[in-house]
Motif scaffolding. Sequence first.
Motif, PDB file in Angstrom:
ATOM      1  N   GLY A 132      22.959  32.212  36.446  1.00 34.34           N
ATOM      2  CA  GLY A 132      23.546  32.756  37.763  1.00 34.34           C
ATOM      3  C   GLY A 132      24.388  34.222  37.120  1.00 34.34           C
ATOM      4  N   ALA A 133      25.061  34.663  38.046  1.00 34.65           N
ATOM      5  CA  ALA A 133      25.801  36.012  37.647  1.00 34.65           C
ATOM      6  C   ALA A 133      27.236  35.822  38.463  1.00 34.65           C
ATOM      7  CB  ALA A 133      25.208  37.387  37.994  1.00 34.65           C
ATOM      8  N   GLU A 134      28.140  36.645  37.557  1.00 38.19           N
ATOM      9  CA  GLU A 134      29.389  36.603  38.175  1.00 38.19           C
ATOM     10  C   GLU A 134      30.226  38.050  38.108  1.00 38.19           C
ATOM     11  OE1 GLU A 134      33.492  35.001  36.242  1.00 38.19           O
ATOM     12  OE2 GLU A 134      32.170  33.303  36.758  1.00 38.19           O
ATOM     13  N   VAL A 135      30.938  38.598  39.311  1.00 38.16           N
ATOM     14  CA  VAL A 135      31.778  39.692  39.075  1.00 38.16           C
ATOM     15  C   VAL A 135      32.806  39.129  39.462  1.00 38.16           C
ATOM     16  CG1 VAL A 135      31.742  42.100  40.143  1.00 38.16           C
ATOM     17  CG2 VAL A 135      29.425  41.018  39.499  1.00 38.16           C
ATOM     18  N   GLY A 136      33.687  40.125  38.997  1.00 37.22           N
ATOM     19  CA  GLY A 136      35.304  39.696  39.147  1.00 37.22           C
ATOM     20  C   GLY A 136      36.043  41.032  38.939  1.00 37.22           C
ATOM     21  N   TRP A 137      37.185  41.373  40.098  1.00 37.46           N
ATOM     22  CA  TRP A 137      37.795  42.584  40.002  1.00 37.46           C
ATOM     23  C   TRP A 137      39.222  42.361  40.478  1.00 37.46           C
ATOM     24  CZ3 TRP A 137      34.028  41.495  43.341  1.00 37.46           C
ATOM     25  CH2 TRP A 137      34.174  41.662  44.609  1.00 37.46           C
ATOM     26  N   LEU A 138      40.093  43.233  40.151  1.00 39.51           N
ATOM     27  CA  LEU A 138      41.514  43.588  40.872  1.00 39.51           C
ATOM     28  C   LEU A 138      41.271  44.478  41.818  1.00 39.51           C
ATOM     29  CD1 LEU A 138      44.561  42.754  40.759  1.00 39.51           C
ATOM     30  CD2 LEU A 138      44.740  44.667  39.041  1.00 39.51           C
ATOM     31  N   ALA A 139      41.249  44.275  43.175  1.00 41.05           N
ATOM     32  CA  ALA A 139      41.004  45.195  44.051  1.00 41.05           C
ATOM     33  C   ALA A 139      42.552  46.110  44.196  1.00 41.05           C
ATOM     34  CB  ALA A 139      40.824  44.313  45.480  1.00 41.05           C
ATOM     35  N   GLY A 140      42.194  47.079  44.790  1.00 45.23           N
ATOM     36  CA  GLY A 140      43.284  48.209  45.226  1.00 45.23           C
ATOM     37  C   GLY A 140      44.394  47.673  46.168  1.00 45.23           C
ATOM     38  N   ASN A 141      44.072  46.530  46.801  1.00 48.23           N
ATOM     39  CA  ASN A 141      45.203  45.919  47.556  1.00 48.23           C
ATOM     40  C   ASN A 141      45.901  44.796  47.026  1.00 48.23           C
ATOM     41  OD1 ASN A 141      43.234  44.140  47.981  1.00 48.23           O
ATOM     42  ND2 ASN A 141      42.806  44.328  50.109  1.00 48.23           N
TER      43      ASN A 141
END
Length: 179
Positions: A132-141
Amino acid sequence: MRTVAGVLAVLVLLSGCDDAGAHPGPAASTAPAAPAAAAGGACQLLDFPVVNAKLGLDLAVAAAATQDNTFTCVLQPSGGATPDLILSVTATTIGADIYASAVQPKGAAPVEGLGAAAYQLTTPATDTAGPGAEVGWLAGNKRIIQLSVHLTHGTADTAGTDLLPKLVSLAKLIDLSSL
């Protein structure tokens, strides 16, 4: 009136005829019964047609859950557990520096143009799911968002790598909707 009654009687009689072999039945529909957002929670950020078009999947079932300040959503095909897409959204007070050092997995590659800080990585196959694949992020909100896909068991390992840019593209759409 007799003519209408006669026509109705003929139609009723004909509707009982079995000509299943003469005409194939309608094609089975894999269209979702309800929009993903109807499940609530993090599913409100997802749309089956958009997800399926971006990832080349056929997901049609959504389920959501909430625990404390984390909202999750799982999308699956009807009649199967994989492939699946999992989205989680958690409120936070951390900044990009803490996110990059404490949340981002070791060995993950950065993603430009996504949130305040973001990563991407492929995930290996397990006993129950393919790669599989994974993307993670800290959103601006001030939300930590993680998006992952597990492919069907037995899928080639390279499929996770092929999926990664598509998942990043979907993440960028979700990030815009989470502002």
